[in-house]
Design a protein around this motif. Structure first.
Motif, short mmCIF file in Angstrom:
data_model
loop_
_atom_site.label_atom_id
_atom_site.label_comp_id
_atom_site.label_asym_id
_atom_site.label_seq_id
_atom_site.Cartn_x
_atom_site.Cartn_y
_atom_site.Cartn_z
N ALA A 9 0.86 -1.19 0.00
CA ALA A 9 0.00 0.00 0.00
C ALA A 9 0.89 1.24 0.00
O ALA A 9 2.12 1.13 0.09
N VAL A 79 -8.59 3.23 -2.90
CA VAL A 79 -7.86 2.43 -3.88
C VAL A 79 -7.77 3.26 -5.15
O VAL A 79 -8.78 3.78 -5.63
N TYR A 80 -6.56 3.38 -5.69
CA TYR A 80 -6.35 4.15 -6.92
C TYR A 80 -5.34 3.38 -7.76
O TYR A 80 -4.27 3.02 -7.29
N ILE A 83 -4.09 0.16 -6.17
CA ILE A 83 -3.24 0.22 -4.98
C ILE A 83 -3.99 0.90 -3.84
O ILE A 83 -4.58 1.97 -4.04
N LYS A 84 -3.96 0.30 -2.66
CA LYS A 84 -4.56 0.92 -1.48
C LYS A 84 -3.70 2.10 -1.05
O LYS A 84 -2.47 2.01 -1.01
N HIS A 85 -4.39 3.22 -0.74
CA HIS A 85 -3.71 4.44 -0.29
C HIS A 85 -4.22 4.87 1.08
O HIS A 85 -5.41 4.74 1.37
N PHE A 152 -12.49 3.32 3.22
CA PHE A 152 -12.00 2.97 1.89
C PHE A 152 -13.01 3.26 0.80
O PHE A 152 -14.18 2.93 0.91
N ASP A 154 -13.02 2.86 -3.51
CA ASP A 154 -12.28 2.35 -4.66
C ASP A 154 -12.46 3.30 -5.82
O ASP A 154 -13.49 3.29 -6.50
N ASP A 156 -11.01 3.31 -8.58
CA ASP A 156 -10.98 2.61 -9.86
C ASP A 156 -12.37 2.19 -10.29
O ASP A 156 -12.63 1.98 -11.46
#
Length: 158
Positions: A9, A79-80, A83-85, A152, A154, A156
């Motif tokens: 991450a 998530v971008y 990848i988790k941020h 969280f 997402d 995407d």
């Protein structure tokens, strides 16, 4: 830039500016993104957050800015690009003294482009903005100082 990879991450420390003029706010996005965000970027080690915003705007737009008071602190998990941020964001009032007009323009992000656009604040609910709290907070008059935390999301799939 303060972006740490930890267990697959990323932790990011980001600073962004709120430029409001004539009922519009300056937003930007990459050509492939499906959402808009406030301009800014990641801080460098030992760089004050206000200095980060000045540097990022100069690098991305070639414009000098005046950074005002801090408005918001935001903790976001998202998530971008798969990848988790974990992002810590500081948001400041920002003025662009040499602004000639409010036309759309292209900026630079490394080797890529950033699309900059002045969006009417009254119409922000019709577009996707991240972090999501911006839609509501940018419509406040006057802007309120607050802290935000979100679970969280997402990006995407947004």
């Amino acid at each position: 830039m303060i972006s740490l990879a930890i267990d697959g991450a990323l932790f990011n420390y980001r600073v962004a500016g709120v430029a409001l003029l004539d009922g519009k706010v300056l937003l930007h996005k990459t050509p492939s993104d499906k959402f808009w965000s406030l301009p800014g970027g990641r801080a460098s080690l030992f760089e004050f957050s206000k200095d980060t915003l000045v540097r990022e705007m100069q690098e991305e737009t070639g414009m000098d800015v005046d950074v005002g008071e801090m408005l918001w602190v935001s903790e976001n998990f998202f998530v971008y690009n798969g990848i988790k941020h974990h992002e810590l964001g500081f948001y400041y009032k920002m003025e662009i003294p040499s602004l000639a007009d409010q036309n759309d323009f292209i900026g630079v992000e490394g080797d890529g482009e950033l699309l900059f656009k002045w969006h009417p604040v009254a119409a922000l609910s019709t577009i996707k903005i991240y972090p999501e709290f911006l839609t509501t907070e940018l419509a406040q008059n006057p802007l309120r100082v607050k802290q935000f935390a979100s679970g969280f999301i997402d990006l995407d799939k947004a």
